[in-house]
Design an enzyme around this catalytic site. Structure first.
Site, short mmCIF file in Angstrom:
data_model
loop_
_atom_site.label_atom_id
_atom_site.label_comp_id
_atom_site.label_asym_id
_atom_site.label_seq_id
_atom_site.Cartn_x
_atom_site.Cartn_y
_atom_site.Cartn_z
N ASP A 21 0.88 -1.17 0.00
CA ASP A 21 0.00 0.00 0.00
C ASP A 21 0.92 1.22 0.00
O ASP A 21 1.55 1.53 1.01
CB ASP A 21 -0.89 -0.04 1.26
CG ASP A 21 -1.66 1.27 1.49
OD1 ASP A 21 -1.62 2.16 0.61
OD2 ASP A 21 -2.29 1.39 2.56
N LYS A 84 2.87 11.17 -3.98
CA LYS A 84 1.73 10.55 -4.65
C LYS A 84 0.79 11.59 -5.26
O LYS A 84 0.05 11.30 -6.18
CB LYS A 84 0.99 9.71 -3.61
CG LYS A 84 -0.08 8.81 -4.16
CD LYS A 84 -0.55 7.85 -3.09
CE LYS A 84 -1.71 7.01 -3.50
NZ LYS A 84 -2.08 6.06 -2.44
N GLU A 189 -7.10 0.64 -4.48
CA GLU A 189 -7.12 0.55 -3.02
C GLU A 189 -8.46 0.02 -2.48
O GLU A 189 -8.46 -0.89 -1.65
CB GLU A 189 -6.76 1.90 -2.40
CG GLU A 189 -5.27 2.19 -2.53
CD GLU A 189 -4.90 3.66 -2.43
OE1 GLU A 189 -5.74 4.47 -2.00
OE2 GLU A 189 -3.77 4.00 -2.81
N ASP A 213 -12.54 5.43 3.01
CA ASP A 213 -11.09 5.49 3.25
C ASP A 213 -10.66 6.93 3.51
O ASP A 213 -10.53 7.73 2.58
CB ASP A 213 -10.36 4.91 2.02
CG ASP A 213 -8.85 4.85 2.21
OD1 ASP A 213 -8.33 5.42 3.20
OD2 ASP A 213 -8.17 4.25 1.36
P1 ADP Z 1 -2.71 7.55 3.72
O1 ADP Z 1 -3.66 6.54 3.17
O2 ADP Z 1 -3.04 8.96 3.35
O3 ADP Z 1 -1.29 7.21 3.50
P2 ADP Z 1 -3.34 6.64 6.47
O4 ADP Z 1 -4.51 5.84 6.13
O5 ADP Z 1 -2.14 5.95 6.99
O6 ADP Z 1 -2.89 7.61 5.30
O7 ADP Z 1 -3.82 7.74 7.54
C1 ADP Z 1 -2.97 8.62 8.15
C2 ADP Z 1 -3.78 9.61 8.94
O8 ADP Z 1 -4.53 8.92 9.94
C3 ADP Z 1 -2.94 10.64 9.68
O9 ADP Z 1 -3.48 11.92 9.48
C4 ADP Z 1 -3.08 10.24 11.13
O10 ADP Z 1 -3.02 11.36 12.00
C5 ADP Z 1 -4.46 9.63 11.15
N1 ADP Z 1 -4.66 8.69 12.27
C6 ADP Z 1 -3.92 7.60 12.56
N2 ADP Z 1 -4.38 6.99 13.68
C7 ADP Z 1 -5.43 7.73 14.10
C8 ADP Z 1 -6.33 7.63 15.22
N3 ADP Z 1 -6.20 6.66 16.12
N4 ADP Z 1 -7.28 8.57 15.35
C9 ADP Z 1 -7.39 9.57 14.45
N5 ADP Z 1 -6.59 9.72 13.40
C10 ADP Z 1 -5.61 8.82 13.22
MG MG Z 2 -4.37 4.89 2.32
#
Ligand code: ADP
Ligand code: MG
Length: 621
Positions: A21, A84, A189, A213
């Site tokens: 991912d 990205k 995704e 998502d």
């Molecule tokens: P991407 O798909 O954009 O790479 P992710 O799905 O990994 O990102 O999400 C990252 C985001 O999720 C960040 O902004 C992070 O602060 C938020 N995040 C991660 N854990 C939590 C949580 N427990 N509660 C709220 N937000 C969260």
């Molecule tokens: Mg993602």
């Protein structure tokens, strides 16, 4: 969906394929474990299950992932993230300009209107294509899996958002190639998340699911129909600029105001103080997904004032109420686009770190039903999990998955100047090949121009032009007589090749869609592969150097403590001990003065010290 390994036993170890991912904010890698009947998330060397999508360039080395994130505050202009958002796009795209305004690193216009990232590395200006930055992240994920599996990994499935167009998918595939991966397939995704969901649920019949998502900076909603062996994307919607960062910003603004009012200053003048506060806000936000209240506490935040504030979940929700409502509205729209009503939705699958926010889950339940919100998959890992299942299936590992993805948009050609003739309707399962016949519009016309478009609008101008080519060599004839066969072929990756053939003369021409967004040429990719190899060697060198340095340090400190101990116990003469300690101290000084020495210099210094400068008795200590 068919699935689950058939438990043929462990047998001979097979070289596995991985699922990656490649997220905007975090990357995650997984591998199928047939003896456990599940995909396993592979932890990085810090023990983390996801790795920040960041690459940093310093005076001496390149850092990827956690190491890059840890130094962003001190090196913001050379720490690259959000690659990205650039991949497969043109520099002049308006969304690229909107993003550039907010990035601390520099993006300039390169050849063919490609965006190029400019950084300073080892005191030189370096330019990187977005594909190269993504390839560095992919290489990191490759290395993480190789460290765990203990062999070289080549085969991989990489995921991309469902709205990615052909150019963005191809550029992602190129990034994989530059990283030394054999990209078996690019999958969407939400489809990957749906595979993961399907593996957690005993499947009967057909289910309509919403994949919700919400990541760090992007929000993607898809409605899919999931049945045994078939996943069909019905509709996609979202907001490319809505995610965790926005919630962090709301909290940040709130804290800045509190601080400024309390101390009658303007702390927003200090970029460093803002960065510190933002990262604490993010931590607090995460806490609020499991706790009702949290504290932000920072010493000496600005002008020697400390900052401490309690933030309740209710306050956080109030600060973001409109953004949360926006998310719900987008889900509504997406269900509507899929021609469904809320009661036709069986499950809402939560994906992305920000889907952990309790208020969002509550709003989803209120709007779409209590039972529908599904917590069966891990939001940070579901996409990599699904990618790993798909990778294993393609790699002939012990898992069966028959999966059909579909074209998200209709593809067609231009006819009569301004109308589109659909060759491949949207939602056609891929891979596919479709043909359509055209003819000439004027007498004695010897060439036709074929424009390839994607989109759902009747008028050409409202659709997206993917590419154009001319077919010449048509023998002169009256208009309407020649028969030109236009064929669209879409591979498993969703990558389109268009060809045209004059049936009379056999003249033909084929293009793979390349000029949408200015892709890299073959030569450029080869050059980048060579460059990536050089970077890998540099990284190895730094690693070797650090190890040599550590060995020397270790020897000095270890010997110092042994000699001091022996001196205390009067096992050796005080004067002899002091001589040795002074030799060790000068070696330590040498270390301080030669931070950036080469590996061999540290090794020589260690040898000298160990075998020539230490008196014999130290060997028995
Ligand atoms: P991407 O798909 O954009 O790479 P992710 O799905 O990994 O990102 O999400 C990252 C985001 O999720 C960040 O902004 C992070 O602060 C938020 N995040 C991660 N854990 C939590 C949580 N427990 N509660 C709220 N937000 C969260
Ligand atoms: Mg993602």
């Amino acid at each position: 969906m068919e699935g689950r390994g058939r438990g043929r036993g462990r047998g001979r170890e097979q070289v596995k394929a991985i699922g990656i991912d490649l997220g905007t904010s975090y990357c995650c890698v997984a591998v199928w474990q047939s003896h456990h009947n599940m995909a396993e998330i592979i932890v990085n060397e810090q023990g983390n299950r996801t790795t920040p999508s960041m690459v940093a360039f310093t005076q001496s080395q390149r850092l990827i992932g956690d190491a890059a994130k840890n130094q962003i505050a001190t090196n913001p202009v050379n720490t690259v993230f959000d690659a990205k958002r650039l991949i497969g796009r043109r520099f002049s795209d308006s969304c690229v300009h909107d993003d550039i305004k907010f990035w601390p690193f520099t993006v300039i216009q390169g050849k063919d209107d490609k965006p190029v990232i400019q950084v300073t590395h080892k005191e030189e200006t370096k330019l990187f294509a977005p594909e190269e930055i993504s390839s560095m992240l992919l290489m990191k994920m490759k290395t993480i899996s190789e460290r765990y599996l203990k062999y070289e990994v080549k085969n991989a499935v990489i995921t991309v958002p469902a709205y990615f167009n052909d150019a963005q998918k191809r550029a992602t595939k190129d990034a994989g190639k530059i990283a030394g991966l054999n990209v078996m397939r690019i999958i969407n995704e939400p489809t990957a998340a749906a595979i993961s969901y399907g593996f957690h649920d005993a499947f009967t019949g057909e289910k309509n699911v919403v994949v919700f998502d919400l990541g760090g900076g992007t929000f993607d909603v898809s409605v899919l129909s999931v049945q045994k062996g078939k996943i069909v994307v019905k509709a996609v919607n979202g907001d490319m600029h809505l995610g965790g960062q926005d919630f962090d910003n709301r909290m940040l603004n709130y804290c800045v105001q509190k601080f400024n009012t309390k101390y009658k200053v303007d702390m927003s003048k200090s970029a460093k103080a803002l960065r510190r506060l933002r990262s604490e806000c993010e931590r607090a936000k995460r806490n609020l997904s499991s706790e009702e209240e949290t504290v932000i506490d920072i010493d000496c935040l600005y002008k020697e004032h400390d900052f401490s504030v309690k933030v309740s979940r209710a306050k956080f929700e109030e600060l973001n109420a409109d953004l949360f409502e926006k998310c719900i509205e987008i889900v509504r729209e997406c269900i509507h686009d899929a021609h469904m009503s809320n009661d036709q939705i069986d499950d809402i699958v939560l994906v992305g770190g920000s889907s952990r926010i309790t208020k969002l889950q509550e709003l989803l339940r209120q709007n779409f039903g209590q039972e529908e919100v599904c917590n069966k998959v891990n939001p940070d890992e579901a996409v990599a999990y699904g990618a790993a299942v798909q990778a294993a299936a393609l790699n002939n590992e012990d898992v069966t998955l028959a999966l059909t993805d579909v074209t998200p948009l209709s593809l067609g050609t231009e006819t009569d100047g301004d109308a589109i003739t659909v060759v491949v309707p949207r939602n056609t399962p891929i891979p596919t090949q479709r043909e359509n016949y055209f003819t000439t519009a004027c007498d004695n016309q010897t060439s036709v121009s074929v424009g390839v478009y994607e989109g759902e609008r009747a008028l050409i101008a409202q659709n997206n032009l993917l590419g154009e080519f001319d077919l010449s060599g048509i023998p002169p004839a009256r208009c309407g007589v020649p028969s030109v066969k236009v064929c669209f072929k879409i591979s498993e990756d969703g990558i389109l090749t268009a060809s045209a053939e004059d049936e009379g003369s056999g003249a033909s021409k084929e293009i793979t869609i390349t000029n949408a967004g200015g892709r890299l040429s073959k030569e450029e990719v080869s050059k980048m592969i060579a460059n990536a190899e050089k970077f890998r060697e540099d990284d190895e060198k730094v690693k070797k150097k650090n190890m040599a340095r550590k060995s020397l340090e270790h020897f000095i400190y270890n010997m110092k403590s042994r000699v001091t101990e022996a001196k205390k116990k009067h096992n050796i003469k005080t004067s002899a001990a002091e001589d040795v300690l002074s030799t060790l101290n000068s070696a330590e000084e040498w270390l301080d003065d030669n931070e950036e020495a080469e590996a061999c210099e540290f090794e020589n210094e260690l040898k000298e010290l160990q075998f020539h400068r230490m008196p014999h008795f130290t060997r028995n200590l």
